[in-house]
Design a protein around this motif. Structure first.
Motif, PDB file in Angstrom:
ATOM      1  N   ARG A 128       0.819  -1.207   0.000  1.00 17.79           N
ATOM      2  CA  ARG A 128       0.000   0.000   0.000  1.00 17.79           C
ATOM      3  C   ARG A 128       0.856   1.261   0.000  1.00 17.79           C
ATOM      4  NH1 ARG A 128      -4.257   0.461   4.769  1.00 17.79           N
ATOM      5  NH2 ARG A 128      -4.941  -1.468   3.711  1.00 17.79           N
ATOM      6  N   TRP A 131       1.491   2.755  -3.483  1.00 17.65           N
ATOM      7  CA  TRP A 131       0.372   3.466  -4.097  1.00 17.65           C
ATOM      8  C   TRP A 131       0.177   4.837  -3.459  1.00 17.65           C
ATOM      9  CZ3 TRP A 131      -0.284   1.185  -8.396  1.00 17.65           C
ATOM     10  CH2 TRP A 131      -0.233  -0.194  -8.499  1.00 17.65           C
ATOM     11  N   ILE A 132       0.402   4.909  -2.151  1.00 17.42           N
ATOM     12  CA  ILE A 132       0.309   6.212  -1.479  1.00 17.42           C
ATOM     13  C   ILE A 132       1.406   7.138  -1.994  1.00 17.42           C
ATOM     14  CG2 ILE A 132       0.513   7.393   0.746  1.00 17.42           C
ATOM     15  CD1 ILE A 132      -0.689   4.918   2.057  1.00 17.42           C
TER      16      ILE A 132
END
Length: 212
Positions: A128, A131-132
């Protein structure tokens, strides 16, 4: 067998420091390249620089046989091809851009995209946090165009293409270079890419000679 194949992998802090140093040197390279392009044709400057640098680095790499060298070149050829086209797009963009800061930001997004291309090509796991990071980078890129004098240039397209191909080349090299030492990878990538770029100069020059 390359001499650095059995070298121990550096610890994560050391690896991060090495990447930070490489980023600093690359930034300095942007400034040197901008001034060099005022005097030299872009492809000649890029190709000759890569070939010379690759040959110097290659002095530190060792292969047991020419067959082993040929195998390493075949493994790295797809990545070297993507790298060569990426750098050609980069140098043409650098020649045309009026804002090196924006250009550098666009080009640097290629590093963030490496895991994405690894996911698309080879099924690498992506967390994740990546993507951040990409979302933050895209937001930051948008902010670069909010100033009163900011504008989208044709050169920016070159940098977008360069970033995409750069990510592709790194993903391919990481996938195919497990059996090749880091020094040998750098040398082969630079020499092969440089020769491809210099060959492009010859290809472009031939039609103009025939017309003349």
């Amino acid at each position: 067998m390359s001499s650095d194949r059995f070298a121990q992998h550096p610890s994560q802090p050391i690896a991060d420091l090495q990447i930070a140093i490489a980023a600093f040197v690359a930034g300095a390279g942007w400034l040197f390249s901008i001034h060099a392009l005022a005097e030299l044709p872009p492809l000649l400057f890029l190709g000759s620089r890569f070939v010379i640098a690759g040959m110097l680095i290659g002095l530190l790499a060792r292969f047991a046989t020419f067959a082993e060298l040929g195998r390493a070149v075949r493994l790295l050829l797809p990545g070297a091809l993507a790298f060569a086209v990426a750098m050609m797009a980069w140098i043409f963009g650098l020649k045309q851009t009026t804002n090196p800061g924006v250009a550098a930001f666009i080009s640097s997004t290629g590093n963030l995209l490496v895991p994405v291309f690894g996911l698309l090509f080879f099924g690498w796991p992506v967390g994740r946090a990546l993507w951040i990071s990409i979302a933050v980078a895209l937001a930051g890129m948008g902010l670069l165009f909010l100033g009163p004098g900011a504008r989208v240039e044709a050169a920016h397209l070159y940098f977008v293409v360069s970033a995409l191909l750069w990510a592709t080349s790194i993903a391919l090299v990481k996938r195919n270079s497990a059996e090749v030492g880091a020094v040998a990878v750098a040398a082969i990538q630079l020499v092969v890419a440089g020769m491809l770029i210099l060959a492009m100069i010859c290809q472009v020059a031939l039609p103009s000679r025939s017309v003349a």
